[in-house]
Design an enzyme around this catalytic site. Structure first.
Site, PDB file in Angstrom:
ATOM      1  N   VAL A 157       0.838  -1.197   0.000  1.00 33.68           N
ATOM      2  CA  VAL A 157       0.000   0.000   0.000  1.00 33.68           C
ATOM      3  C   VAL A 157       0.874   1.248   0.000  1.00 33.68           C
ATOM      4  O   VAL A 157       1.719   1.430   0.889  1.00 33.68           O
ATOM      5  CB  VAL A 157      -0.921   0.006   1.244  1.00 33.68           C
ATOM      6  CG1 VAL A 157      -1.781   1.260   1.245  1.00 33.68           C
ATOM      7  CG2 VAL A 157      -1.792  -1.235   1.277  1.00 33.68           C
ATOM      8  N   CYS A 158       0.655   2.108  -0.993  1.00 32.42           N
ATOM      9  CA  CYS A 158       1.332   3.405  -1.096  1.00 32.42           C
ATOM     10  C   CYS A 158       2.859   3.209  -1.076  1.00 32.42           C
ATOM     11  O   CYS A 158       3.394   2.476  -1.893  1.00 32.42           O
ATOM     12  CB  CYS A 158       0.839   4.320   0.021  1.00 32.42           C
ATOM     13  SG  CYS A 158       1.374   6.016  -0.178  1.00 32.42           S
ATOM     14  N   GLN A 159       3.558   3.788  -0.124  1.00 27.71           N
ATOM     15  CA  GLN A 159       5.008   3.587  -0.044  1.00 27.71           C
ATOM     16  C   GLN A 159       5.318   2.102   0.175  1.00 27.71           C
ATOM     17  O   GLN A 159       6.309   1.573  -0.341  1.00 27.71           O
ATOM     18  CB  GLN A 159       5.563   4.418   1.116  1.00 27.71           C
ATOM     19  CG  GLN A 159       7.058   4.366   1.269  1.00 27.71           C
ATOM     20  CD  GLN A 159       7.511   4.998   2.579  1.00 27.71           C
ATOM     21  OE1 GLN A 159       6.794   4.948   3.580  1.00 27.71           O
ATOM     22  NE2 GLN A 159       8.675   5.612   2.570  1.00 27.71           N
ATOM     23  N   GLY A 166       3.696  -0.162  -1.113  1.00 32.75           N
ATOM     24  CA  GLY A 166       3.564  -0.738  -2.446  1.00 32.75           C
ATOM     25  C   GLY A 166       4.882  -0.650  -3.193  1.00 32.75           C
ATOM     26  O   GLY A 166       5.290  -1.601  -3.885  1.00 32.75           O
TER      27      GLY A 166
END
Lengths: 357, 300
Positions: free
Chosen positions: A144-146, A148
């Site tokens: 998820v996000c960073q 990810g």
């Protein structure tokens, strides 16, 4: 202004004052708001990190376990915020075995942790723990996000341990024109910052995120809060979100320096020049199925930052899921229920290709 | 009196003050700002500890921004009052809008001492965070001009001068960034005035304070986005960061000198130790992995 209009405006101002006073009273009576709704147990801990495994809520789907790798910049309970707003719960209800990495709150002892420590160290050991606990041959990695971006690096460097990769609101191209955060980061003397501060205060990062849309994310949000003060449920949801937004861990200095310099300023992941632990991260080495979940109105990770992944991975099985909302709405909006369904369906349709151990 | 009763009494007094203030304002009488004792800060000092942990910050922000909104709403009143009333064009509309714009500019600067209203200014949270970071390290005075350090305390004098110069640079950077945000607010007023003009032309006058406020937010975000994407903005932010880091580093140098003179451990020494520990940990893991591989290779 006519006398009537003036009377209306006066009435409006007085009514707003009254609602503000009512709101203050209601917030005082709300009680402590809880966070995280699904039962879980710690299965591994190292330094500040804890690896959790959630208790099942449905018959097992027989798929490899899902490891959720969240960002360092906020707390991971966003993916399991409350019963009706929980990505994790959505996955559990579809029979998936879900693990989550909580990175904890780094302190001064963690200031020299590098991206290599996070990806090839902590994340790799968590994956080994998940494999051992589940008996699977490879995991489903959900970044998820960073987190990810970390997951992309991990999947490229350790492809044998990842059966399927889901990248959620994940930046790949850090220099697209509408990415305001990236424009600001590029002028930052991050060496001077980290050499001086050591760890980078979460408060400063948080203020920077809010400064991306300051009228809406600060002023308007709290002015509009007066509209919901009579609804304890909505008020509680608001408080819970606020707690999450401002619960920002400090960032380990060296990892922050590398993330800003290598990714935001030099865009190394996109250009195939990122090296971690002496090994080049080549996204073409990701050959497992990839699902790229992005949010169409994401102001932090615009779709243009996520979508280049498709042409970079080596996988022949690449899909996208466009969520109609923003970076936060993807977890907590009314439409957020689409996301676990989409992920579970996508994983189920790839079940035949993977041995579950 | 219980905390609950005391809080209820405070809120009743606050409401009564707001009522008086607005009634005077509506009647065209001069209006003084509410007393500090009935402001959000005073409330939090008196009752903050009695609020649930999870609600405390939300309560403070709701009060700060809510009171900020009520302050700005008195300027928006002028919009409701001064917005052109019928579809019209040409010089009349332009004149009315210019008058409205002038009123808003004057109103914001008069009431708040700056074009950016307190608590409603773009980026005020970021600016406050920078200020908080800087506050702990600010030297008390400006650098001495043209002075030459001499005598047995020469090094100490030079260190104090460096610190003072760094403090001045930081304050200048903070002021420059604040001025940039001020220009955003000014641009937002221009955009708000234009929007009201467009609405007047289409017979869509805003009908409530809140509707004007929402227009203000739209205009503000537009103005802010235009500024924030420009290289000048990123440079101003970067200068603020650099100036603050230099200031902090000077402060750290002085603290380290002082600590060394008393044979106390310093941050630099801690960093050295932490780096060594990290190197050892990495080396240990490599050896463990090699050992594991060896063990596996020996298994039949």
């Amino acid at each position: 202004m006519s006398g009537d209009a003036a009377a209306c405006a006066l009435e409006e101002a007085l009514a707003y004052s009254q609602r503000l006073a009512t709101g203050v009273k209601a917030l005082g009576q709300l009680g402590e708001v809880s966070f995280g709704c699904s039962e879980k147990e710690a299965v591994y801990a190292e330094d500040k990190l804890t690896l959790y495994r959630y208790r099942p809520r449905a018959a097992a789907a027989g798929l490899p376990p899902v490891l959720v790798c969240y960002a360092l910049v906020n707390r991971p309970y966003m993916v399991d915020l409350q019963e009706d707003r929980s990505l994790v719960r959505g996955l559990l209800e579809r029979g998936l075995d879900v693990f989550l990495i909580d990175w904890g709150y780094p302190d001064g002892a963690d200031r020299f942790l590098e991206l290599d420590d996070y990806v090839n160290g902590y994340l790799d050991r968590c994956v080994d723990q998940v494999l051992a606990a589940s008996g699977a041959a490879a995991i489903n990695l959900l970044g998820v996000c960073q987190g990810g971006t970390f997951s992309l690096c991990y999947a490229a460097l350790h492809p044998e341990k990842v059966a399927n990769l889901i990248a959620m609101v994940t930046p790949v191209d850090f220099q697209t024109p509408e990415n305001l955060l990236s424009k600001w980061a590029r002028d930052l003397d991050v060496d001077r910052m980290v050499d001086t501060l050591g760890n980078v205060p979460g408060e400063l990062l948080n203020a920077t995120f809010l400064a991306l849309m300051p009228f809406r994310l600060t002023s308007q949000k709290y002015v509009a809060l007066a509209d919901i003060v009579d609804d304890p449920k909505q008020l509680e949801n608001f408080v819970r979100m606020e707690k999450w937004i401002f619960d920002s861990p400090d960032q380990a200095g060296e990892a922050f320096r590398q993330f800003i310099k290598w990714l935001f300023q030099e865009n190394r992941l996109l250009h195939g020049r990122l090296e971690l632990g002496g090994r080049r991260v080549d996204l073409a080495d990701i050959r497992c199925p990839v699902l790229n979940v992005y949010a169409t109105q994401d102001h932090l990770v615009p779709p243009s930052a996520s979508l280049p992944l498709g042409r970079l991975v080596g996988s022949q099985d690449y899909s996208t899921f466009a969520f109609p909302g923003g970076h936060i709405g993807i977890y907590v909006s009314g439409r957020a229920r689409q996301v676990p369904q989409a992920i579970a369906d996508w994983l189920a349709s790839r079940a035949g290709a993977v041995a579950t151990g | 009196m219980s905390d609950q009763d005391a809080q209820a009494a405070w809120l009743a007094a606050w409401l009564s003050t707001q009522r008086d203030l607005w009634q005077k304002f509506a009647a065209g009488a001069p209006v003084a700002p509410p007393p500090a004792a009935l402001g959000p800060q005073a409330f939090m000092q008196l009752f903050g500890a009695t609020l649930p942990d999870s609600s405390r910050d939300v309560t403070r922000r709701m009060m700060e921004f809510g009171e900020g909104y009520l302050g700005v709403a008195r300027e928006f009143w002028k919009v409701l009052e001064g917005a052109p009333k019928a579809p019209q064009g040409g010089a009349d509309l332009a004149r009315q809008l210019e008058a409205l714009r002038g009123q808003l500019m004057q109103g914001f600067s008069g009431v708040y001492g700056g074009i950016a209203p307190a608590g409603l200014a773009p980026g005020s949270d970021a600016l406050a965070a920078w200020s908080r970071l800087g506050a702990a390290f600010m030297p008390g005075s400006a650098p001495p001009e043209g002075g030459v350090a001499f005598g047995p305390t020469r090094e100490r004098q030079e260190a104090i001068e460096r610190l003072a110069r760094a403090g001045l640079r930081y304050q200048q950077a903070l002021a420059a960034f604040g001025a940039l945000l001020g220009r955003v607010s000014s641009d937002a007023v221009d955009r708000l005035t234009r929007r009201i003009g467009e609405r007047a032309a289409g017979e869509q006058r805003p009908e409530s304070l809140r509707a004007v406020y929402d227009l203000w937010v739209d205009a503000g975000e537009e103005a802010y986005a235009a500024a924030a994407h420009a290289p000048e903005f990123a440079r101003a932010q970067a200068e603020l960061n650099d100036a603050l880091m230099d200031l902090k580093r000077e402060q750290q140098r002085q603290v380290e000198d002082w600590a060394r003179s008393l044979d106390l451990p310093t941050r630099s020494e801690m960093n050295t130790v932490l780096k060594r520990v990290n190197t050892l940990r990495r080396r240990l893991r490599e050896l463990e992995e090699e050992l594991e591989q060896l063990r596996r290779s020996r298994q039949p």
